[in-house]
Scaffold this motif. Structure first.
Motif, PDB file in Angstrom:
ATOM      1  N   PHE A  11      -4.416 -10.256  -4.886  1.00  0.00           N
ATOM      2  CA  PHE A  11      -3.020 -10.101  -5.354  1.00  0.00           C
ATOM      3  C   PHE A  11      -2.757  -9.988  -6.691  1.00  0.00           C
ATOM      4  CE2 PHE A  11      -2.700 -12.450  -1.190  1.00  0.00           C
ATOM      5  CZ  PHE A  11      -1.484 -12.199  -0.624  1.00  0.00           C
ATOM      6  N   HIS A  12      -1.875  -9.359  -7.297  1.00  0.00           N
ATOM      7  CA  HIS A  12      -1.750  -8.913  -8.757  1.00  0.00           C
ATOM      8  C   HIS A  12      -0.566  -9.839  -8.945  1.00  0.00           C
ATOM      9  CE1 HIS A  12       0.898  -7.169 -11.863  1.00  0.00           C
ATOM     10  NE2 HIS A  12      -0.249  -7.205 -12.502  1.00  0.00           N
ATOM     11  N   TYR A  13      -0.752 -10.752 -10.159  1.00  0.00           N
ATOM     12  CA  TYR A  13       0.371 -11.719 -10.936  1.00  0.00           C
ATOM     13  C   TYR A  13       0.499 -11.481 -12.381  1.00  0.00           C
ATOM     14  CZ  TYR A  13      -3.850 -14.390 -12.417  1.00  0.00           C
ATOM     15  OH  TYR A  13      -4.979 -14.819 -12.996  1.00  0.00           O
ATOM     16  N   GLU A  14       1.367 -12.197 -12.820  1.00  0.00           N
ATOM     17  CA  GLU A  14       1.559 -12.146 -14.366  1.00  0.00           C
ATOM     18  C   GLU A  14       2.177 -13.539 -14.691  1.00  0.00           C
ATOM     19  OE1 GLU A  14       3.339  -8.863 -16.429  1.00  0.00           O
ATOM     20  OE2 GLU A  14       2.209  -7.497 -14.851  1.00  0.00           O
ATOM     21  N   LEU A  15       1.633 -14.017 -15.744  1.00  0.00           N
ATOM     22  CA  LEU A  15       2.280 -15.172 -16.205  1.00  0.00           C
ATOM     23  C   LEU A  15       2.888 -15.011 -17.667  1.00  0.00           C
ATOM     24  CD1 LEU A  15      -0.656 -17.771 -15.211  1.00  0.00           C
ATOM     25  CD2 LEU A  15       1.733 -18.084 -14.498  1.00  0.00           C
ATOM     26  N   GLY A  32       6.699  -7.578  -8.223  1.00  0.00           N
ATOM     27  CA  GLY A  32       7.384  -8.414  -9.148  1.00  0.00           C
ATOM     28  C   GLY A  32       7.726  -7.937 -10.357  1.00  0.00           C
ATOM     29  N   ASP A  33       7.523  -6.425 -10.522  1.00  0.00           N
ATOM     30  CA  ASP A  33       7.788  -5.650 -12.015  1.00  0.00           C
ATOM     31  C   ASP A  33       9.340  -5.940 -12.237  1.00  0.00           C
ATOM     32  OD1 ASP A  33       4.942  -5.400 -12.121  1.00  0.00           O
ATOM     33  OD2 ASP A  33       5.308  -3.079 -12.168  1.00  0.00           O
ATOM     34  N   ARG A  55       1.814  -9.276  -0.536  1.00  0.00           N
ATOM     35  CA  ARG A  55       1.079  -8.196   0.015  1.00  0.00           C
ATOM     36  C   ARG A  55       1.946  -7.106   0.716  1.00  0.00           C
ATOM     37  NH1 ARG A  55      -1.705 -10.445   4.983  1.00  0.00           N
ATOM     38  NH2 ARG A  55      -1.835 -12.456   3.758  1.00  0.00           N
ATOM     39  N   GLY A  56       1.276  -5.855   0.465  1.00  0.00           N
ATOM     40  CA  GLY A  56       1.972  -4.631   0.756  1.00  0.00           C
ATOM     41  C   GLY A  56       2.772  -3.871  -0.266  1.00  0.00           C
ATOM     42  N   THR A  57       2.902  -4.672  -1.582  1.00  0.00           N
ATOM     43  CA  THR A  57       3.877  -4.005  -2.608  1.00  0.00           C
ATOM     44  C   THR A  57       2.855  -4.036  -3.973  1.00  0.00           C
ATOM     45  OG1 THR A  57       4.647  -6.299  -3.326  1.00  0.00           O
ATOM     46  CG2 THR A  57       5.669  -5.056  -1.470  1.00  0.00           C
ATOM     47  N   GLY A  58       3.499  -3.216  -4.690  1.00  0.00           N
ATOM     48  CA  GLY A  58       2.784  -3.206  -6.372  1.00  0.00           C
ATOM     49  C   GLY A  58       1.314  -2.850  -6.114  1.00  0.00           C
ATOM     50  N   PHE A 184       5.497   2.487  -6.011  1.00  0.00           N
ATOM     51  CA  PHE A 184       6.200   2.658  -4.843  1.00  0.00           C
ATOM     52  C   PHE A 184       5.645   2.027  -3.660  1.00  0.00           C
ATOM     53  CE2 PHE A 184       6.975   5.987  -1.497  1.00  0.00           C
ATOM     54  CZ  PHE A 184       8.520   5.861  -1.324  1.00  0.00           C
ATOM     55  N   THR A 185       6.203   1.220  -2.806  1.00  0.00           N
ATOM     56  CA  THR A 185       5.566   0.601  -1.575  1.00  0.00           C
ATOM     57  C   THR A 185       5.630   1.693  -0.455  1.00  0.00           C
ATOM     58  OG1 THR A 185       6.633  -1.371  -2.313  1.00  0.00           O
ATOM     59  CG2 THR A 185       6.383  -1.151   0.053  1.00  0.00           C
ATOM     60  N   PRO A 186       4.544   2.065  -0.053  1.00  0.00           N
ATOM     61  CA  PRO A 186       4.454   3.028   0.962  1.00  0.00           C
ATOM     62  C   PRO A 186       5.114   2.491   2.369  1.00  0.00           C
ATOM     63  CG  PRO A 186       2.389   2.526  -0.035  1.00  0.00           C
ATOM     64  CD  PRO A 186       3.342   1.442  -0.596  1.00  0.00           C
ATOM     65  N   LEU A 187       5.403   3.711   3.126  1.00  0.00           N
ATOM     66  CA  LEU A 187       6.270   3.396   4.321  1.00  0.00           C
ATOM     67  C   LEU A 187       5.713   2.370   5.083  1.00  0.00           C
ATOM     68  CD1 LEU A 187       8.610   4.374   6.033  1.00  0.00           C
ATOM     69  CD2 LEU A 187       6.913   6.137   7.139  1.00  0.00           C
ATOM     70  N   ARG A 188       4.534   2.182   5.570  1.00  0.00           N
ATOM     71  CA  ARG A 188       4.112   1.108   6.664  1.00  0.00           C
ATOM     72  C   ARG A 188       4.102  -0.253   6.225  1.00  0.00           C
ATOM     73  NH1 ARG A 188       1.336   3.203  11.225  1.00  0.00           N
ATOM     74  NH2 ARG A 188       1.056   5.334  11.231  1.00  0.00           N
ATOM     75  N   PRO A 189       3.737  -0.534   4.855  1.00  0.00           N
ATOM     76  CA  PRO A 189       3.919  -1.792   4.266  1.00  0.00           C
ATOM     77  C   PRO A 189       5.501  -2.213   4.132  1.00  0.00           C
ATOM     78  CG  PRO A 189       2.987  -0.659   2.610  1.00  0.00           C
ATOM     79  CD  PRO A 189       2.629   0.181   3.996  1.00  0.00           C
TER      80      PRO A 189
END
Length: 279
Positions: A11-15, A32-33, A55-58, A184-189
């Motif tokens: 998982f990508h995250y930022e603080l 989250g961007d 999950r599924g994004t970014g 860009f979130t792909p179609l399936r996710p």
């Protein structure tokens, strides 16, 4: 690029900032961007703000499996544990508010206070027709336009913003669209996210939520889309959660917090500041 391996995925995250932790939870198919443009600059002056990609994004992993809002909630709790954050304020918009509901229901010890923005519990009343799975209108629009054009239009259309705002502030609309199309979130996710949102149902569990809660919504967020009027569903949330506060933001649609971030952030901060964590 900060990555945490939790729930068996990366998982990508930022603080950002310092102080009491505040977790920002995104809506359907969104990384989250977008928070970094409209909310993080102000909120991080008061809180240690966590943004992250579902999950599924970014830049997070995108397994092609069944998703649910309860699964997203568990992902968030596991991420907090990995980061050593035992308790936090939550702010979730749209589907993100649905995720926050599950966190507050299943993991009350994690939630100090909560803001549910433009969200809902699923159905608003017994016997309501409520589309589960991928709604017909969504499927038809994606088939007609293609997935990328559908997403571009969705992030800048009348559902998000009033027509006059789109006409008068094309730069702000384009900025919001651009940040959501960067990863860009792909179609399936994306479709997995839509299904997760449509299958969400917590209306009969709202009395389990005990934390201080603000339910807030744009007054114009009444488009009867696949989840119905968010004004109506927000009222149901506020009525079902003991002690919840309810606020409508005048002249705002579903994207009111990007349309008028100064107004939205002031509402968020006013509520959060009234519920500080014990020293």
């Amino acid at each position: 690029m900060p990555i945490a391996n939790v729930s068996g995925l990366n998982f990508h995250y930022e603080l950002h900032g310092s102080g009491e932790p505040l977790v920002l939870v995104s809506g359907t198919g969104m990384s989250g961007d977008h928070w970094k443009i409209f909310q993080v600059p102000e909120l991080s002056q008061h809180y240690r703000v966590l943004t992250w990609d579902h999950r599924g994004t970014g830049r997070s992993d995108k397994p092609d499996v069944h998703y649910s809002t309860r699964m997203f909630a568990d992902d968030c709790v596991n991420l907090l544990e990995a980061l050593g954050i035992g308790r936090a304020h939550l702010l979730g918009h749209s589907m993100g508010g649905r995720v926050c509901q599950w966190i507050a229901i299943d993991h009350p010890e994690v939630v100090h206070s909560m803001v549910l923005s433009g969200s809902g519990p699923g159905t608003s009343y017994d016997g309501q027709y409520y589309e589960r799975g991928v709604p017909y209108a969504t499927a038809a629009e994606i088939a007609d336009k293609g997935h990328q054009r559908y997403m571009e239009d969705h992030f800048g259309g009348a559902f998000m913003f009033p027509p006059e705002f789109v006409r008068e502030h094309p730069d702000k609309v384009e900025k919001f669209r651009e940040v959501n199309m960067t990863y860009f979130t792909p179609l399936r996710p994306y479709l997995r996210h839509v299904v997760a949102r449509q299958e969400h149902e917590t209306r009969h569990l709202l009395d389990h939520i005990q934390c201080p809660t603000l339910v807030i919504c744009g007054a114009g967020d009444t488009v009867d889309a696949s989840t119905g009027s968010h004004v109506e569903s927000s009222r149901v949330l506020a009525e079902g959660i003991a002690g919840a506060e309810f606020k409508l933001v005048e002249s705002g649609n579903h994207g009111y917090l990007r349309q008028m971030p100064d107004v939205a952030n002031a509402h968020f901060l006013e509520f959060l500041k009234r519920h500080p964590m014990e020293k």
